[in-house]
Design a protein around this motif. Sequence first.
Motif, PDB file in Angstrom:
ATOM      1  N   ILE A 231       0.848  -1.210   0.000  1.00 33.19           N
ATOM      2  CA  ILE A 231       0.000   0.000   0.000  1.00 33.19           C
ATOM      3  C   ILE A 231       0.875   1.247   0.000  1.00 33.19           C
ATOM      4  O   ILE A 231       0.616   2.209  -0.730  1.00 33.19           O
ATOM      5  CB  ILE A 231      -0.966  -0.014   1.198  1.00 33.19           C
ATOM      6  N   ASN A 232       1.906   1.274   0.792  1.00 32.37           N
ATOM      7  CA  ASN A 232       2.807   2.438   0.880  1.00 32.37           C
ATOM      8  C   ASN A 232       3.535   2.669  -0.449  1.00 32.37           C
ATOM      9  O   ASN A 232       3.745   3.803  -0.868  1.00 32.37           O
ATOM     10  CB  ASN A 232       3.827   2.247   1.992  1.00 32.37           C
ATOM     11  N   GLN A 233       3.869   1.615  -1.137  1.00 32.70           N
ATOM     12  CA  GLN A 233       4.552   1.770  -2.419  1.00 32.70           C
ATOM     13  C   GLN A 233       3.618   2.395  -3.460  1.00 32.70           C
ATOM     14  O   GLN A 233       4.028   3.231  -4.244  1.00 32.70           O
ATOM     15  CB  GLN A 233       5.036   0.398  -2.918  1.00 32.70           C
ATOM     16  N   ASN A 234       2.315   2.032  -3.462  1.00 29.30           N
ATOM     17  CA  ASN A 234       1.335   2.593  -4.406  1.00 29.30           C
ATOM     18  C   ASN A 234       1.083   4.062  -4.133  1.00 29.30           C
ATOM     19  O   ASN A 234       0.969   4.866  -5.050  1.00 29.30           O
ATOM     20  CB  ASN A 234       0.045   1.790  -4.325  1.00 29.30           C
ATOM     21  N   ASN A 235       1.005   4.425  -2.857  1.00 31.96           N
ATOM     22  CA  ASN A 235       0.789   5.836  -2.503  1.00 31.96           C
ATOM     23  C   ASN A 235       1.950   6.696  -2.953  1.00 31.96           C
ATOM     24  O   ASN A 235       1.765   7.806  -3.431  1.00 31.96           O
ATOM     25  CB  ASN A 235       0.563   5.978  -1.003  1.00 31.96           C
ATOM     26  N   ASP A 236       3.108   6.222  -2.839  1.00 29.82           N
ATOM     27  CA  ASP A 236       4.291   7.000  -3.257  1.00 29.82           C
ATOM     28  C   ASP A 236       4.288   7.210  -4.764  1.00 29.82           C
ATOM     29  O   ASP A 236       4.679   8.251  -5.274  1.00 29.82           O
ATOM     30  CB  ASP A 236       5.581   6.262  -2.844  1.00 29.82           C
ATOM     31  N   PHE A 237       3.775   6.271  -5.535  1.00 33.35           N
ATOM     32  CA  PHE A 237       3.764   6.390  -6.989  1.00 33.35           C
ATOM     33  C   PHE A 237       2.749   7.429  -7.468  1.00 33.35           C
ATOM     34  O   PHE A 237       3.023   8.194  -8.384  1.00 33.35           O
ATOM     35  CB  PHE A 237       3.451   5.014  -7.600  1.00 33.35           C
TER      36      PHE A 237
END
Length: 763
Positions: A738-744
């Motif tokens: 989830i954190n990786q998607n938000n950063d993108f």
Amino acid sequence: MFYLNTELRLKPESLHRLRKVCISDVFVVCVELQMKRVAIVNMSEALGIDVNKNTLIDKGIKKKAYQITKPKVYLFDEANEIFDLVQLNGGVKRFIPPKLLRNPTEVLSEEKRITWFKKRDLALNKLGFLIEDESVKRYLFQYNATELLEKRLAELRDEDPTKKYSSPTALIRYLNQFITLGRNTNALLPIGLMNSGCNYQHNTEEKVIKRGRGGADGRNTLSRHKAITAKEKRIIKKVAKLFGTNTRSGQLLFTEIYYEYCLYSLELENYTLPKPDKNGMRDLSNLEKYIISYDQFIYHYKQVIPLIDRLLLRYGKIKTSRDMVDRQGISTDGVLGANHVVEIDSTELSLHVRDMRVGHKRLSAGRLFICIAVCIKTRYILGYSLSFKAPVWENVAECLYNILDDKKSYCAKYGIPLQDYQWESHHDIYSARIDNGIEYPEEQVDELLNGRYGPTRVETVTKARGDLKGIIERLVGTVDRIIATQQGGIEAQRDHTEQDASQKAIYSIEQVHQKIIREIIHHNTYKNCAKILDADMAEAGIGITPRSMWNFSIKEQMSGGIPIAKEQLPSFRYQLLPKAKVTVKEDGISCNGLIFTGDYAKSEEWYLRVKHGEKLTFKMAYTPTNCNVIFFEDNKSNIHPFILSEKSEQFKNLSWVEVHERREFLREQQRELSSQRLANKLANKTEDKEMLISANKEAKDAPRNDQTSYQNGVNNRRKEYAESQAISKDKEIQKELINQNNDFTKQDPPSVEVDTFSEDKFI
């Protein structure tokens, strides 16, 4: 019957009739036939030498010629009772006077000859008419000789009134010598000086009286040094022994020996050098009487120490026997024929060779080492080798192989078409003569002797004794001098300010090979060896070149020799290679820590036999500069290769020296790693102890279990912990994604770059 100058010997039964004589003394006669009398003189007593011309020894003191007594007169019958004639080859032996009396010009130096001839002529003039035959007979055999002497003394007084000439003693001394030594002019030479030794009277008393030009008491000389005595001579001998090559350092100096003599003599006399005064001067008024002078010392050093002993002191045993003493015989003593004894030696050529790897410069690759083998019976050069390596076994092995090699194919490698007559030897040798150099390791020489080819005997001569193999030493020197005349050659006495020879290197090693082959052909075909022809060669009328002598000797004297076929050379090559001990293991052949494999081992079931408990070790040959292959020779003389295994692939293409260095480097790394592992393991153990203390501290409130059986509920608790760990891990994964998607999504949209040559630019 007695004859003039006849040698006599005293009969044993008459020995008591004469005093101070022995049977071996030489008695010489003067004969008067009419009166039947003979005058006999003891020549041993007169000259101080015995019948064998050896100096007489009387109580350790050498006799020397002295005032000769008047010959004693005997009747013929009386002489026959006392003496025997000395027979020689059916005749009577005559006494031969010393060469000094027969031909003094060959014995005496020019300085002595002038002095001695002057004394001879003075004595001859003093005798006057007494040397006439009638006067001699009257002096010997009649009783009125006194009148003759008085008459001659009167004549001498008339000739020189300043002298008295009152006693006939001087005339009698000269007359006895004249009669005894042959009644000729040279009989009056002052032979008493021949063995007088020195200008001092040999005496063991405390007071030694000088004689000679210094006067009876030394009043005519400024020197106050003591006279020579037997004691001083013993001291000189003792001191000289301290200066042999093994006991001294540096060069032998007479002054150093003299200083040592002075110290020793002064110590015996308990003499202490006085201390210097304020001006640095010492009172040396009493010093000279305890020592002989330096000139005296040098003279008597050369007199009391034989020449051979002086040479040994100066040069040592090896150099004296090599260069200083006389030697007889020839180098081919005991040699049967061609190839019976072969001398081998190596040297560094006086020529710089060009480094052919660099084309745009003339760089020197250094100097080559040559090894040559020559047949000493015929001077025929049998083989050679060239190498950049300093003398090692590989150089010698290559030279030995070249002896048996096919010369035509060998010379063809260097572009030289060889004719049959030019260099045709390919025969085995019987004995090799080498020096004790580093290029002849003991194990390789033993392997050579045990092999089927090559010499059956190796003669090792002392190191630095070139005279013990002089033929090869001279030949090597000759070859080196010829090579040194080429471009890049080194001249021994060249001025160091001129260009060094290394700057002139132009020839390659192949061209040096060509030059040496040409010189060998020239030597074998054209060298003049007329002086070393033996009786068989001379009778056969062969030529005088090494080739002619070698061909005759190998066929006639050595029954054809032992020619080696070209097909047999690989076996000899294998024999010359160094050998190593190998061990058969289940995974291959272990040689110096490396593993090798080969089909021959499988065919002989070596691996299978080892696996079932048998121990197999062999010797295999190797090439020193490459470890990729080793070789094994079976009982049928077939050679089998063994290839480096993949397990030892890291050592591929290395020399055995490099393999050793690589293995040492690996062992050093292993030792360092072992120390690091130990240290790290100890650190882990320390942390384990701390962790145990912490765990015990956390569980201190829980009581200890005293049950010995497997604990109840362990499997349920493990299942609960597993589910808990899975839930925790899943939550962690979900959060990370989830954190990786938000950063993108938070990133700016990418800008569109227009290509410089795109059509959009012009719309």
